[in-house]
Motif scaffolding. Structure first.
Motif, PDB file in Angstrom:
ATOM      1  N   VAL A   1       5.122  29.010 -10.572  1.00 48.31           N
ATOM      2  CA  VAL A   1       5.700  28.285  -9.444  1.00 48.31           C
ATOM      3  C   VAL A   1       4.669  26.979  -8.921  1.00 48.31           C
ATOM      4  CG1 VAL A   1       3.699  29.654  -7.943  1.00 48.31           C
ATOM      5  CG2 VAL A   1       5.406  28.963  -6.913  1.00 48.31           C
ATOM      6  N   TYR A   2       5.833  25.736  -8.255  1.00 41.34           N
ATOM      7  CA  TYR A   2       4.397  24.921  -7.604  1.00 41.34           C
ATOM      8  C   TYR A   2       5.439  24.510  -6.093  1.00 41.34           C
ATOM      9  CZ  TYR A   2       3.138  19.647  -6.911  1.00 41.34           C
ATOM     10  OH  TYR A   2       2.107  18.415  -6.265  1.00 41.34           O
ATOM     11  N   HIS A   3       5.138  24.772  -5.264  1.00 44.66           N
ATOM     12  CA  HIS A   3       5.429  24.873  -3.833  1.00 44.66           C
ATOM     13  C   HIS A   3       4.028  23.662  -3.116  1.00 44.66           C
ATOM     14  CE1 HIS A   3       7.767  24.976  -0.125  1.00 44.66           C
ATOM     15  NE2 HIS A   3       6.869  25.433  -0.099  1.00 44.66           N
ATOM     16  N   ARG A   4       4.685  22.624  -2.443  1.00 46.29           N
ATOM     17  CA  ARG A   4       3.960  21.760  -1.767  1.00 46.29           C
ATOM     18  C   ARG A   4       4.151  21.678  -0.448  1.00 46.29           C
ATOM     19  NH1 ARG A   4       2.672  15.835  -3.776  1.00 46.29           N
ATOM     20  NH2 ARG A   4       3.711  15.556  -1.858  1.00 46.29           N
ATOM     21  N   LEU A   5       3.069  22.031   0.185  1.00 45.51           N
ATOM     22  CA  LEU A   5       2.963  21.974   2.081  1.00 45.51           C
ATOM     23  C   LEU A   5       3.200  20.708   2.636  1.00 45.51           C
ATOM     24  CD1 LEU A   5       2.475  26.476   2.458  1.00 45.51           C
ATOM     25  CD2 LEU A   5       4.460  24.399   2.723  1.00 45.51           C
ATOM     26  N   LEU A   6       2.942  20.484   3.343  1.00 44.31           N
ATOM     27  CA  LEU A   6       2.549  19.198   4.491  1.00 44.31           C
ATOM     28  C   LEU A   6       2.337  19.733   5.386  1.00 44.31           C
ATOM     29  CD1 LEU A   6       4.340  15.648   3.128  1.00 44.31           C
ATOM     30  CD2 LEU A   6       2.183  16.510   3.012  1.00 44.31           C
ATOM     31  N   VAL A   7       0.632  19.437   5.765  1.00 47.10           N
ATOM     32  CA  VAL A   7      -0.042  20.626   7.058  1.00 47.10           C
ATOM     33  C   VAL A   7      -0.296  18.976   7.835  1.00 47.10           C
ATOM     34  CG1 VAL A   7       0.145  22.665   5.756  1.00 47.10           C
ATOM     35  CG2 VAL A   7      -1.728  21.377   6.186  1.00 47.10           C
ATOM     36  N   PRO A   8      -0.763  18.737   8.995  1.00 44.23           N
ATOM     37  CA  PRO A   8      -2.061  18.252  10.218  1.00 44.23           C
ATOM     38  C   PRO A   8      -3.239  18.584   9.545  1.00 44.23           C
ATOM     39  CG  PRO A   8       0.427  19.355  11.611  1.00 44.23           C
ATOM     40  CD  PRO A   8       0.296  20.196   9.923  1.00 44.23           C
ATOM     41  N   ALA A   9      -3.312  18.150   9.424  1.00 46.84           N
ATOM     42  CA  ALA A   9      -5.380  17.923   9.208  1.00 46.84           C
ATOM     43  C   ALA A   9      -5.760  18.958  10.500  1.00 46.84           C
ATOM     44  CB  ALA A   9      -5.765  16.597   9.323  1.00 46.84           C
ATOM     45  N   GLY A  10      -6.455  19.249   9.555  1.00 52.53           N
ATOM     46  CA  GLY A  10      -6.847  21.145  10.788  1.00 52.53           C
ATOM     47  C   GLY A  10      -7.918  22.446  10.082  1.00 52.53           C
TER      48      GLY A  10
ATOM     49  N   PRO B   1      -7.395  14.413   6.512  1.00 55.30           N
ATOM     50  CA  PRO B   1      -6.688  13.833   6.994  1.00 55.30           C
ATOM     51  C   PRO B   1      -6.483  13.120   5.053  1.00 55.30           C
ATOM     52  CG  PRO B   1      -7.669  12.721   8.572  1.00 55.30           C
ATOM     53  CD  PRO B   1      -8.261  14.112   7.876  1.00 55.30           C
ATOM     54  N   ALA B   2      -5.378  13.573   4.822  1.00 56.52           N
ATOM     55  CA  ALA B   2      -4.764  12.907   3.302  1.00 56.52           C
ATOM     56  C   ALA B   2      -5.574  13.144   2.191  1.00 56.52           C
ATOM     57  CB  ALA B   2      -5.279  11.809   3.088  1.00 56.52           C
ATOM     58  N   GLU B   3      -6.427  14.873   3.169  1.00 57.30           N
ATOM     59  CA  GLU B   3      -7.129  15.318   1.770  1.00 57.30           C
ATOM     60  C   GLU B   3      -5.965  16.386   0.848  1.00 57.30           C
ATOM     61  OE1 GLU B   3     -10.288  18.951   0.995  1.00 57.30           O
ATOM     62  OE2 GLU B   3      -9.691  18.060   3.022  1.00 57.30           O
ATOM     63  N   SER B   4      -6.439  16.785  -0.780  1.00 58.10           N
ATOM     64  CA  SER B   4      -5.091  17.614  -1.449  1.00 58.10           C
ATOM     65  C   SER B   4      -5.917  18.647  -1.651  1.00 58.10           C
ATOM     66  CB  SER B   4      -4.860  17.172  -2.327  1.00 58.10           C
ATOM     67  OG  SER B   4      -4.324  17.550  -2.962  1.00 58.10           O
TER      68      SER B   4
ATOM     69  N   MET C   1       0.730  -1.471  -0.011  1.00 58.46           N
ATOM     70  CA  MET C   1      -0.195  -0.066  -0.413  1.00 58.46           C
ATOM     71  C   MET C   1       0.666   1.076  -0.194  1.00 58.46           C
ATOM     72  SD  MET C   1      -3.146  -1.101  -0.488  1.00 58.46           S
ATOM     73  CE  MET C   1      -4.066  -0.134   0.543  1.00 58.46           C
ATOM     74  N   TRP C   2       0.391   2.211  -0.435  1.00 59.75           N
ATOM     75  CA  TRP C   2       1.319   3.060  -0.527  1.00 59.75           C
ATOM     76  C   TRP C   2       0.812   4.683  -0.453  1.00 59.75           C
ATOM     77  CZ3 TRP C   2       1.459   7.223  -4.404  1.00 59.75           C
ATOM     78  CH2 TRP C   2       2.743   8.181  -4.234  1.00 59.75           C
ATOM     79  N   GLN C   3       0.856   5.300   0.031  1.00 59.87           N
ATOM     80  CA  GLN C   3      -0.086   6.460  -0.462  1.00 59.87           C
ATOM     81  C   GLN C   3       1.026   8.248  -0.266  1.00 59.87           C
ATOM     82  OE1 GLN C   3      -1.698   7.586   3.620  1.00 59.87           O
ATOM     83  NE2 GLN C   3      -3.531   5.815   3.495  1.00 59.87           N
ATOM     84  N   SER C   4       0.682   8.976  -1.053  1.00 54.74           N
ATOM     85  CA  SER C   4       1.675  10.070  -0.859  1.00 54.74           C
ATOM     86  C   SER C   4       1.895  11.200  -0.077  1.00 54.74           C
ATOM     87  CB  SER C   4       1.246  11.142  -2.397  1.00 54.74           C
ATOM     88  OG  SER C   4       0.317  11.387  -1.978  1.00 54.74           O
ATOM     89  N   VAL C   5       0.713  10.767   0.323  1.00 52.09           N
ATOM     90  CA  VAL C   5       0.463  11.630   2.135  1.00 52.09           C
ATOM     91  C   VAL C   5      -0.044  10.524   2.793  1.00 52.09           C
ATOM     92  CG1 VAL C   5      -1.028  13.457   3.078  1.00 52.09           C
ATOM     93  CG2 VAL C   5      -0.702  14.181   0.801  1.00 52.09           C
ATOM     94  N   PRO C   6       0.698  11.521   4.136  1.00 49.89           N
ATOM     95  CA  PRO C   6       0.710  10.586   5.229  1.00 49.89           C
ATOM     96  C   PRO C   6      -1.101  10.538   5.805  1.00 49.89           C
ATOM     97  CG  PRO C   6       2.958  11.749   5.622  1.00 49.89           C
ATOM     98  CD  PRO C   6       1.797  12.057   4.479  1.00 49.89           C
ATOM     99  N   GLY C   7      -0.656   9.621   6.938  1.00 50.89           N
ATOM    100  CA  GLY C   7      -2.940   9.148   7.416  1.00 50.89           C
ATOM    101  C   GLY C   7      -3.156  10.945   7.532  1.00 50.89           C
ATOM    102  N   ASP C   8      -2.143  10.928   8.588  1.00 55.90           N
ATOM    103  CA  ASP C   8      -2.864  12.572  10.003  1.00 55.90           C
ATOM    104  C   ASP C   8      -2.772  13.895   8.874  1.00 55.90           C
ATOM    105  OD1 ASP C   8       0.177  11.571   9.940  1.00 55.90           O
ATOM    106  OD2 ASP C   8       0.656  12.691  12.611  1.00 55.90           O
ATOM    107  N   MET C   9      -2.172  13.649   7.523  1.00 52.64           N
ATOM    108  CA  MET C   9      -1.298  14.626   7.299  1.00 52.64           C
ATOM    109  C   MET C   9      -2.488  15.754   5.784  1.00 52.64           C
ATOM    110  SD  MET C   9       1.185  15.995   9.205  1.00 52.64           S
ATOM    111  CE  MET C   9       2.297  16.768   8.259  1.00 52.64           C
ATOM    112  N   ALA C  10      -2.077  16.727   5.704  1.00 48.38           N
ATOM    113  CA  ALA C  10      -2.947  17.008   4.269  1.00 48.38           C
ATOM    114  C   ALA C  10      -1.620  18.334   3.968  1.00 48.38           C
ATOM    115  CB  ALA C  10      -4.108  18.124   5.019  1.00 48.38           C
TER     116      ALA C  10
END
Length: 173
Positions: free
Chosen positions: A117-126, A155-158, A37-46
């Motif tokens: 520009v293309y910038h990714r930010l991993l943030v905690p869900a909320g 969680p895991a939303e983009s 199983m592979w996820q691009s975003v950890p389960g508790d992050m967005a």
């Protein structure tokens, strides 16, 4: 007229072995397509993405009457502009804290293309207050476009932040 034919009675072990190998290969591919199983975003992050292309302004000046008189009639445009575009300044804040800031140079060999520009930010869900600002004209003291959004990410939303040059507005999708 009868010619040499295939003796299927003696070929059945080869056919059975070929069928078994094909079935094993098929099952192996099917199993590997579901595992691991592979996820691009950890389960508790967005994931928040700032992604757009926008052209900065060009440096233009009005031609004088003397300059226009010296030009042939088909080349008498009232303004002359440099080919190179201005860089675009972009800033992104999350809950009032700076998350991204950059001066984006124009693309292309001569600098006449859009800034990208293309910038990714991993943030905690909320929930977040997102503020984004852009300046595409260095002659302007502040920012030429600004927007603020109140968003809730699961969680895991983009979520993507984009800019539409035709309306001059930032938007989420």
């Amino acid at each position: 007229m009868s010619g040499p034919g295939i003796d299927w009675g003696r070929r059945w072990p080869h056919l059975a072995l070929g069928g078994a190998l094909t079935l094993a290969l098929f099952l192996g591919v099917a199993m590997l397509s579901a595992r691991p199983m592979w996820q691009s975003v950890p389960g508790d992050m967005a994931l928040m993405r700032l992604s757009f292309a926008h052209s900065g302004v060009r440096d233009c000046r009005d031609r004088t009457a003397e300059e226009l008189a010296k030009l042939p009639a088909n080349m008498r445009t009232p303004q002359v502009c440099e080919r190179r575009r201005a860089p675009v300044r972009v800033e992104l804040d999350l809950d009032g804290e700076p998350a991204f800031a950059a001066d984006l140079p124009p693309s292309g060999i001569s600098g006449s293309g859009p800034s990208r520009v293309y910038h990714r930010l991993l943030v905690p869900a909320g929930s977040y207050r997102v503020a984004v600002r852009m300046r595409d004209d260095p002659a302007v003291a502040g920012f030429t476009q600004e927007a603020a959004f109140d968003i809730v990410v699961a969680p895991a939303e983009s979520v993507a932040i984009d800019f539409d040059a035709t309306t001059g507005r930032f938007y989420l999708h």
